[in-house]
Scaffold this active site. Structure first.
Site, PDB file in Angstrom:
ATOM      1  N   GLU A  93      37.080  34.606  31.764  1.00  0.00           N
ATOM      2  CA  GLU A  93      36.280  35.288  32.925  1.00  0.00           C
ATOM      3  C   GLU A  93      35.724  36.507  32.354  1.00  0.00           C
ATOM      4  O   GLU A  93      35.197  37.370  33.233  1.00  0.00           O
ATOM      5  CB  GLU A  93      36.982  35.340  34.109  1.00  0.00           C
ATOM      6  CG  GLU A  93      37.294  34.103  34.841  1.00  0.00           C
ATOM      7  CD  GLU A  93      37.898  34.245  36.296  1.00  0.00           C
ATOM      8  OE1 GLU A  93      37.118  33.836  37.106  1.00  0.00           O
ATOM      9  OE2 GLU A  93      38.915  34.984  36.714  1.00  0.00           O
ATOM     10  N   HIS A 140      38.081  43.165  37.805  1.00  0.00           N
ATOM     11  CA  HIS A 140      38.179  41.831  38.428  1.00  0.00           C
ATOM     12  C   HIS A 140      39.520  41.471  38.972  1.00  0.00           C
ATOM     13  O   HIS A 140      40.428  41.737  37.990  1.00  0.00           O
ATOM     14  CB  HIS A 140      37.480  40.793  37.672  1.00  0.00           C
ATOM     15  CG  HIS A 140      37.977  39.262  38.156  1.00  0.00           C
ATOM     16  ND1 HIS A 140      37.537  38.873  39.423  1.00  0.00           N
ATOM     17  CD2 HIS A 140      38.628  38.212  37.659  1.00  0.00           C
ATOM     18  CE1 HIS A 140      38.045  37.903  39.671  1.00  0.00           C
ATOM     19  NE2 HIS A 140      38.598  37.325  38.701  1.00  0.00           N
ATOM     20  N   HIS A 189      42.589  39.590  41.671  1.00  0.00           N
ATOM     21  CA  HIS A 189      42.845  38.397  42.878  1.00  0.00           C
ATOM     22  C   HIS A 189      43.702  39.159  43.752  1.00  0.00           C
ATOM     23  O   HIS A 189      44.740  38.103  44.115  1.00  0.00           O
ATOM     24  CB  HIS A 189      43.615  37.281  42.179  1.00  0.00           C
ATOM     25  CG  HIS A 189      42.885  36.718  40.905  1.00  0.00           C
ATOM     26  ND1 HIS A 189      43.378  35.879  39.944  1.00  0.00           N
ATOM     27  CD2 HIS A 189      41.683  36.771  40.703  1.00  0.00           C
ATOM     28  CE1 HIS A 189      42.632  35.742  38.878  1.00  0.00           C
ATOM     29  NE2 HIS A 189      41.477  36.116  39.323  1.00  0.00           N
ATOM     30  N   HIS A 193      39.099  33.197  45.620  1.00  0.00           N
ATOM     31  CA  HIS A 193      39.350  33.665  44.129  1.00  0.00           C
ATOM     32  C   HIS A 193      39.526  35.173  44.240  1.00  0.00           C
ATOM     33  O   HIS A 193      40.882  35.418  43.689  1.00  0.00           O
ATOM     34  CB  HIS A 193      38.030  33.365  43.284  1.00  0.00           C
ATOM     35  CG  HIS A 193      38.193  33.831  41.949  1.00  0.00           C
ATOM     36  ND1 HIS A 193      37.446  33.297  40.964  1.00  0.00           N
ATOM     37  CD2 HIS A 193      39.183  34.641  41.190  1.00  0.00           C
ATOM     38  CE1 HIS A 193      37.723  33.766  39.792  1.00  0.00           C
ATOM     39  NE2 HIS A 193      38.787  34.419  39.953  1.00  0.00           N
TER      40      HIS A 193
HETATM   41 ZN   LIG Z   1      39.601  35.486  38.520  1.00  0.00          ZN
END
Ligand SMILES: [Zn+2]
Length: 245
Positions: free
Chosen positions: A75, A94, A96, A164
């Protein structure tokens, strides 16, 4: 040429892991200080385990520069597209974070409930990969999807990703780590408050007033505290020049 501050990036990874914003997954990157068309991000590894030798460099299309056999995060394109779209952004997270997930999968918007969380802004968009890409595994593993996410983020600091996680963009590494941690706290507080009754959120004017008076001292004070908790050395020198705000 300035050498990239890999140790600071390792520290950011360890802090986000210690504070529960990332687990085995999630990542944080910086724009290269002397090559703005590159960014620095670990190889695919849990943030708690990352060492300086794991940090790789990437072009703004996500291509690894001198990978040396290291496997990059699938990612990484999330970071690439945000740096590509936002020249002022110098750090990206980024994650979760479980606390933010409910706000990406319901009609309840995530909104600021306390002053420390004002940097999320008064409007946090939710990007849904299905809208333009249909049924996928939800991972952002190519530039078209990442650019769509960056477009949804727009000029903001935070966007949620339906089913996500989220992305957080900032003007410095300390700022983006600060904002990722307080985003998670805001989500936890908002969830808790919702069980008590109607919530009074910060107004647009209050958010603006908080951000206007927030100084680099705020980020430094928090960074030193989080370094201590993560067992990492604290380097008091601002690594990216005067911090924004
Ligand atoms: Zn992710």
């Amino acid at each position: 040429m300035d050498s990239p501050p890999f140790d600071e990036l390792v520290t950011a990874n360890r802090i986000l892991a210690r504070e529960g914003v990332v687990d085995a997954f999630g990542h944080v990157s910086i724009r290269h200080p002397s090559h703005p068309d590159r960014f620095c991000l670990s190889r695919a590894r849990a943030p708690e385990c990352i060492e300086a030798d794991d940090i790789m460099q990437f072009a703004l299309d996500g291509t690894a520069i001198d990978p040396g056999g290291r496997k990059p995060y699938a990612e990484r394109f999330i970071h690439a597209a945000i740096y590509e779209a936002r020249p002022e952004v110098r750090a990206v997270v980024h994650n979760h974070s479980p606390a933010v997930i409910p706000f990406g999968i319901t009609a309840t918007p995530l909104r600021p409930v306390m002053h420390m969380c004002a940097s999320m802004g008064t409007e946090v968009p939710v990007w849904d990969s299905r809208a333009h890409f249909g049924d996928t595994n939800l991972l952002v593993t190519a530039m078209p999807m990442a650019r769509d996410l960056a477009a949804a983020l727009g000029p903001r600091a935070v966007a949620l990703m339906r089913g996500h996680g989220c992305v957080v963009a900032g003007a410095s590494l300390r700022e983006v780590v600060f904002n990722a941690i307080y985003l998670q706290l805001n989500a936890e507080l908002q969830l808790r408050a919702a069980g008590l009754g109607a919530i009074t959120f910060l107004s647009d004017g209050e958010v603006a007033a908080v951000l206007k008076t927030r100084s680099s001292f705020t980020f430094e004070r928090a960074w030193e505290y989080w370094c201590q908790r993560a067992g990492r050395p604290y380097d008091a020198r601002p690594m990216e020049g005067p911090l924004a705000r």
